[in-house]
Design a protein around this motif. Structure first.
Motif, mmCIF file in Angstrom:
data_model
loop_
_atom_site.group_PDB
_atom_site.id
_atom_site.type_symbol
_atom_site.label_atom_id
_atom_site.label_comp_id
_atom_site.label_asym_id
_atom_site.label_seq_id
_atom_site.Cartn_x
_atom_site.Cartn_y
_atom_site.Cartn_z
ATOM 1 N N VAL A 125 0.837 -1.199 0.000
ATOM 2 C CA VAL A 125 0.000 0.000 0.000
ATOM 3 C C VAL A 125 0.869 1.245 0.000
ATOM 4 C CG1 VAL A 125 -1.808 1.289 1.195
ATOM 5 C CG2 VAL A 125 -1.776 -1.196 1.323
ATOM 6 N N GLU A 126 0.572 2.156 -0.924
ATOM 7 C CA GLU A 126 1.127 3.505 -0.848
ATOM 8 C C GLU A 126 0.061 4.359 -0.174
ATOM 9 O OE1 GLU A 126 4.074 4.442 -1.485
ATOM 10 O OE2 GLU A 126 4.794 2.590 -2.395
ATOM 11 N N GLY A 127 0.195 4.525 1.126
ATOM 12 C CA GLY A 127 -0.883 5.094 1.919
ATOM 13 C C GLY A 127 -1.128 6.569 1.719
ATOM 14 N N ASP A 128 -0.204 7.265 1.044
ATOM 15 C CA ASP A 128 -0.402 8.709 0.866
ATOM 16 C C ASP A 128 -0.542 9.086 -0.597
ATOM 17 O OD1 ASP A 128 2.159 8.130 0.135
ATOM 18 O OD2 ASP A 128 3.080 9.844 1.138
ATOM 19 N N LEU A 129 -0.842 8.121 -1.470
ATOM 20 C CA LEU A 129 -1.003 8.413 -2.889
ATOM 21 C C LEU A 129 -2.395 8.007 -3.342
ATOM 22 C CD1 LEU A 129 2.417 7.164 -4.332
ATOM 23 C CD2 LEU A 129 1.801 9.464 -3.577
ATOM 24 N N SER A 181 -5.826 12.079 -1.080
ATOM 25 C CA SER A 181 -4.366 12.192 -1.059
ATOM 26 C C SER A 181 -3.826 12.804 -2.341
ATOM 27 C CB SER A 181 -3.739 10.804 -0.846
ATOM 28 O OG SER A 181 -4.247 10.178 0.290
ATOM 29 N N ALA A 182 -4.654 13.576 -3.023
ATOM 30 C CA ALA A 182 -4.240 14.131 -4.314
ATOM 31 C C ALA A 182 -3.043 15.072 -4.177
ATOM 32 C CB ALA A 182 -5.413 14.858 -4.970
ATOM 33 N N LEU A 202 0.408 14.575 -6.301
ATOM 34 C CA LEU A 202 0.964 15.616 -7.163
ATOM 35 C C LEU A 202 2.397 15.950 -6.762
ATOM 36 C CD1 LEU A 202 0.373 17.589 -9.468
ATOM 37 C CD2 LEU A 202 -0.464 19.216 -7.765
ATOM 38 N N ALA A 203 2.657 16.028 -5.456
ATOM 39 C CA ALA A 203 4.007 16.326 -4.981
ATOM 40 C C ALA A 203 4.978 15.218 -5.365
ATOM 41 C CB ALA A 203 3.996 16.512 -3.464
ATOM 42 N N ALA A 204 4.528 13.959 -5.256
ATOM 43 C CA ALA A 204 5.399 12.834 -5.618
ATOM 44 C C ALA A 204 5.713 12.853 -7.112
ATOM 45 C CB ALA A 204 4.733 11.516 -5.234
ATOM 46 N N ALA A 205 4.710 13.171 -7.934
ATOM 47 C CA ALA A 205 4.934 13.239 -9.380
ATOM 48 C C ALA A 205 5.908 14.365 -9.728
ATOM 49 C CB ALA A 205 3.606 13.443 -10.100
ATOM 50 N N ALA A 206 5.792 15.480 -9.019
ATOM 51 C CA ALA A 206 6.718 16.591 -9.253
ATOM 52 C C ALA A 206 8.132 16.232 -8.823
ATOM 53 C CB ALA A 206 6.231 17.832 -8.511
ATOM 54 N N ASP A 207 8.269 15.552 -7.694
ATOM 55 C CA ASP A 207 9.598 15.145 -7.209
ATOM 56 C C ASP A 207 10.280 14.198 -8.189
ATOM 57 O OD1 ASP A 207 9.287 16.678 -4.964
ATOM 58 O OD2 ASP A 207 8.690 15.001 -3.665
ATOM 59 N N GLU A 208 9.490 13.354 -8.849
ATOM 60 C CA GLU A 208 10.048 12.401 -9.814
ATOM 61 C C GLU A 208 10.190 13.006 -11.204
ATOM 62 O OE1 GLU A 208 11.161 9.396 -9.214
ATOM 63 O OE2 GLU A 208 10.681 9.496 -7.073
#
Length: 339
Positions: A295-299, A304-305, A309-315
């Motif tokens: 589980v990715e509990g914060d995605l 958890s949008a 969005l922050a994870a996509a920007a970081d990558e």
């Protein structure tokens, strides 16, 4: 249409979804969804999708993750071995693991457990015939803490009865099962998974105040991720067993991965082929289950949008115009969703 129809229902935290299936032919007869009526009674939303599909008196097969699903805490011995084995078993049972404790429980540890507010505790520790003092200590600590939740005992079987006696002496509801880690490198999650499922159905789902209808607790047969993992297992077996070609280009005997992107979390389900299982044996102290869920509990796409969005920007997956457009959409969704 066959006289025998199944109404498959998922009562989620956001939406209640249903599909009507002809059991004789496997044909999908229709589908429906309705916002989950969690603020009133979830059976209202269930009645809405049932009435929309209008399939008479079907066989109802329901699962639920409403009200936070199944919140589970793991208490183990070594964080990277028995506690990790317990965590993996809990995930395969469809639980949301809200806390993992390793080592001897002390006052701070029991306070952290209480703060995590689990629905169920999974108590593990030691291989069969191995170290037992930590498991016995933790049983005594949990008995004294009286957290008021069912406890699944899945540790060293040599002291299992003694552990159960300690807990039951203080009035705890105890469900004993086989060790999740009978030997180093040998993970056995299925007995614990079955015990967790039983506890969820017998002690948890009816206590979440989701419905005043006495039929609700009997209606739900599984926590949603547990049902999905069973479905992925069936899919994998079908892909292996016949040349009929469920999916073009599918290699019989291949592994199956399913990604379920939800509003709050993203669940990843994996069923390994026998060949893949063999290549993974004994590479870890805990072992790798052939049927597993992470589980990715914060995605997620709703609650958890922002994190997604922050994870996509970081990558660096988004160009600036995409990021700006999606940021505006996320802000708008948050405003709509706010109470």
């Amino acid at each position: 249409m066959s006289d025998q129809v199944a109404l498959c229902v998922d009562i989620g935290s956001t939406y209640t979804k249903a599909a009507a299936v002809d059991l004789a032919t496997g044909a999908l007869l229709g589908s429906a969804d309705h916002p989950t009526t969690i603020d009133t009674d979830v059976m209202v939303g269930f009645a809405a999708v049932r009435d929309e599909l209008a399939v008479g008196e079907p066989l109802v097969l329901a699962c639920s993750s409403a009200g936070g699903g199944l919140r589970l805490a793991v208490v183990g011995y070594e964080r990277e071995i028995s506690a990790e084995a317990g965590r993996r078993a809990a995930l395969s049972a469809g639980a949301r693991v809200v806390h993992v404790s390793a080592g001897r429980l002390d006052r701070a540890g029991t306070a952290a457990l209480r703060s995590a507010a689990p629905d169920v505790l999974l108590l593990v520790g030691g291989t069969d015939g191995g170290e037992s003092s930590v498991l016995l200590h933790n049983a005594a600590a949990l008995a004294s803490a009286q957290l008021g939740v069912p406890i699944v005992v899945a540790g060293n079987v040599v002291v299992r009865q003694e552990v159960c006696d300690i807990l039951e002496a203080q009035g705890a509801t105890v469900v004993p099962t086989e060790n999740v880690l009978p030997d180093i490198g040998e993970l056995d999650p299925e007995p614990a998974r079955a015990a967790i499922r039983s506890v969820f159905l017998d002690h948890v789902i009816g206590g979440k105040n989701l419905s005043v209808d006495p039929d609700f607790a009997g209606l739900v047969r599984a926590v949603t991720p547990d049902a999905v993992l069973d479905g992925v297992s069936v899919l994998a077996e079908q892909l292996r067993s016949g040349p009929s070609g469920i999916a073009a280009g599918t290699r019989p005997g291949g592994s199956v991965v399913v990604v379920d992107v939800g509003g709050a979390t993203t669940d990843v389900y994996c069923v390994l082929s026998p060949d893949a299982e063999q290549t993974s044996l004994r590479r870890e102290a805990v072992g790798v289950p052939t049927h597993r869920r992470t589980v990715e509990g914060d995605l997620g796409l709703r609650w958890s949008a922002h994190a997604l969005l922050a994870a996509a920007a970081d990558e660096r997956l988004l160009a600036d115009p995409e990021r700006q457009s999606l940021s505006a959409w996320v802000e708008a969704r948050q405003e709509v969703s706010a109470p």
